[in-house]
Enzyme design. Structure first.
Site, short mmCIF file in Angstrom:
data_model
loop_
_atom_site.label_atom_id
_atom_site.label_comp_id
_atom_site.label_asym_id
_atom_site.label_seq_id
_atom_site.Cartn_x
_atom_site.Cartn_y
_atom_site.Cartn_z
N ARG B 16 0.83 -1.20 0.00
CA ARG B 16 0.00 0.00 0.00
C ARG B 16 0.88 1.26 0.00
O ARG B 16 1.05 1.92 -1.02
CB ARG B 16 -0.95 -0.02 1.22
N ASP B 17 1.49 1.58 1.12
CA ASP B 17 2.24 2.83 1.19
C ASP B 17 3.40 2.84 0.23
O ASP B 17 3.77 3.87 -0.34
CB ASP B 17 2.73 3.05 2.64
N HIS B 207 5.55 4.42 12.49
CA HIS B 207 5.72 4.30 11.03
C HIS B 207 6.82 5.28 10.62
O HIS B 207 6.58 6.47 10.51
CB HIS B 207 4.37 4.66 10.38
N HIS B 209 9.97 6.69 8.16
CA HIS B 209 10.59 6.75 6.84
C HIS B 209 12.08 7.01 7.03
O HIS B 209 12.49 7.65 8.00
CB HIS B 209 9.94 7.87 6.01
N CYS B 240 10.18 9.07 -1.71
CA CYS B 240 9.62 10.22 -1.01
C CYS B 240 9.13 11.20 -2.06
O CYS B 240 9.92 11.72 -2.84
CB CYS B 240 10.68 10.87 -0.12
#
Lengths: 308, 308
Positions: B16-17, B207, B209, B240
């Site tokens: 998904r992400d 979560h 990054h 990103c």
């Protein structure tokens, strides 16, 4: 929360450990890079190594590089030396901070300098004596301290044995190299704890590679133990000779970015350092693995796109 | 040394992400990826999001993807929903774990879902009620929790305000998203501490990054606080959108590699996961930013070259 050190001392190793693992770049580019790094607020730079040119062609021009550099008073420049001959060259060039690397893994030491670990250790007292007689300090960098690309696991006991002989030989400080990024925070915590317990008076520096992504996690673990001395390479120069495409040294700008944000002073101007990182990337001619070089400092915002 | 959790629960968000921030890949490839991930030992996978196809074309085939997947009993699959319509689609598709993202930054929320943060929060009680009536859980993911690409700093107080309204709305758990990698370990420690102090009974997931290289350092900081619930994306899929070339989600295999080495159980077979990471990299068609994918597990050794 554990108190972190108020400030750390970074040693920039891009010009040596970084460039040693890249295709050779011109002498003038090396001089430029060292001088540009010297203007960022960095206080320690490993400038060159005095190795045999046949062994590491990337460092064959060490004398010319150092002759070309206009050193700054605010920076301590150091040189890596593999043996007595290199040490004498470094002293003759005027270096007063020298480093010698010995691998805790016998196989890696043989691959690196054609001698077993014990043979290297046997020569260490003479090197320390010569360095001191020449008015210089000598640091022992123990490489493969958390693992070896040939042998795999390197027991902590073997690292401690190297350290013990180094301290007995009279080295002035210790550093530990995670040559292929095999360290994780708990391993860092264990090794630092054991070395300190055995040698409470020996200053300790840490040299991490980001080969498996744990570089900054390891720095954070070490900071929590009060370690305040780290190596890093601008732009993350260097790669990993054992894993094509993998990262090498932790990127200095990533370290500076994280530390300054946590209130740990580095003395480095991040924006100035990022300019040098861009220059370094251009010199080596391929994208550098530095995330902060790609994304910019965390205070950099992007313009909001116009409304639809 | 601080005790780390004995085990953590990872939620794989690559399908998904991750894929949401890549060029679209075929439906069958998404199905393959989800099924392959399901066979690695991962116990939670965010499979799809039910968003408007015009907003995120990469997720336009969510229903087809989910229809194609043969789910495993050992895995909980979840879906992201932006609004009531998406939530109803997710329930109709049979999902029982749902997530809704609200940004602590008003500008980011407007860019993301065309509404201000307060407007999103006002709709949350209805979403929670609908989810629960449909037999599903609803997690609130607070994005830009450590900074916003448009606004820069996001004060902790604003994050806490969103959390407070989410808890009042009846969400079942909280997650915090470091949307563009602006978190550092001390910021993680502060936010987790403040959220727990205000809402000691709310489960927390994180979560991260890796946009600025601090992803695993943040995981380590959170582990030391006992956090045992993390998102990660296989191969570090996603990039990103605000910084071309920069990393997105932390790579699941980097998290698994570090945690398992530290004795924190993930349940994931790293070698199997690395195969899936290679598959994911091939599907998106460009080198993934995962270091462990490049370098291999830390126990992988290289042959010693023949003697000269």
């Amino acid at each position: 929360m554990t108190e972190l050190p108020a400030r750390v001392s970074l040693r920039e190793v891009g010009p040596r450990d970084g460039l040693q693992n890249e295709d050779p770049i011109p002498t003038a580019a090396k001089v430029d890079l060292i001088e540009a790094l010297s203007a960022t607020g960095l206080r320690r730079i490993e400038a060159v190594s005095f190795v045999h040119p046949a062994a590491i062609p990337q460092m064959a021009d060490a004398d010319e590089v150092w002759t070309g550099v206009r050193p700054r008073d605010s920076v301590r420049y150091s040189a890596l030396v593999p043996n007595r001959r290199g040490l004498q060259r470094a002293l003759a060039a005027g270096f007063v901070d020298l480093e010698v690397v010995i691998s805790a893994s016998d196989t890696h030491n043989r691959e690196n300098i054609k001698r077993g670990t014990d043979e290297s250790l046997a020569g260490l007292p003479e090197l320390a004596e010569l360095a001191h007689a020449g008015g210089a300090t000598l640091q022992l960098i123990v490489s493969t301290a958390w693992g070896c690309p040939y042998e795999g696991e390197v027991p902590v006991e073997r690292v401690l044995r190297v350290v013990k002989q180094g301290v007995a030989a009279g080295v002035d400080s210790l550093a530990f190299g995670d040559t292929t990024g095999m360290a994780t925070p708990t391993r860092v915590t264990r090794l630092v704890g054991e070395v300190r317990a055995a040698h409470p008076d020996s200053p300790i520096g840490l040299h991490f590679h980001n080969t498996r992504g744990t570089g900054l996690a390891n720095v954070y673990a070490a900071l929590q133990l009060g370690v305040d001395d780290f190596d890093a390479a601008v732009a993350g120069l260097g790669g990993c000779p054992y894993a094509p495409g993998a990262s090498g040294n932790i990127a200095t700008e990533e370290v500076v970015s994280m530390l300054e944000d946590m209130g740990v002073e580095t003395g480095v101007d991040l924006e100035a350092l990022l300019e040098v990182a861009g220059m370094a990337e251009a010199y080596v001619g391929h994208p550098a693995p530095s995330q902060v070089l790609r994304a910019g400092p965390r205070w950099k915002t992007v313009p909001r796109p116009p409304a639809d």
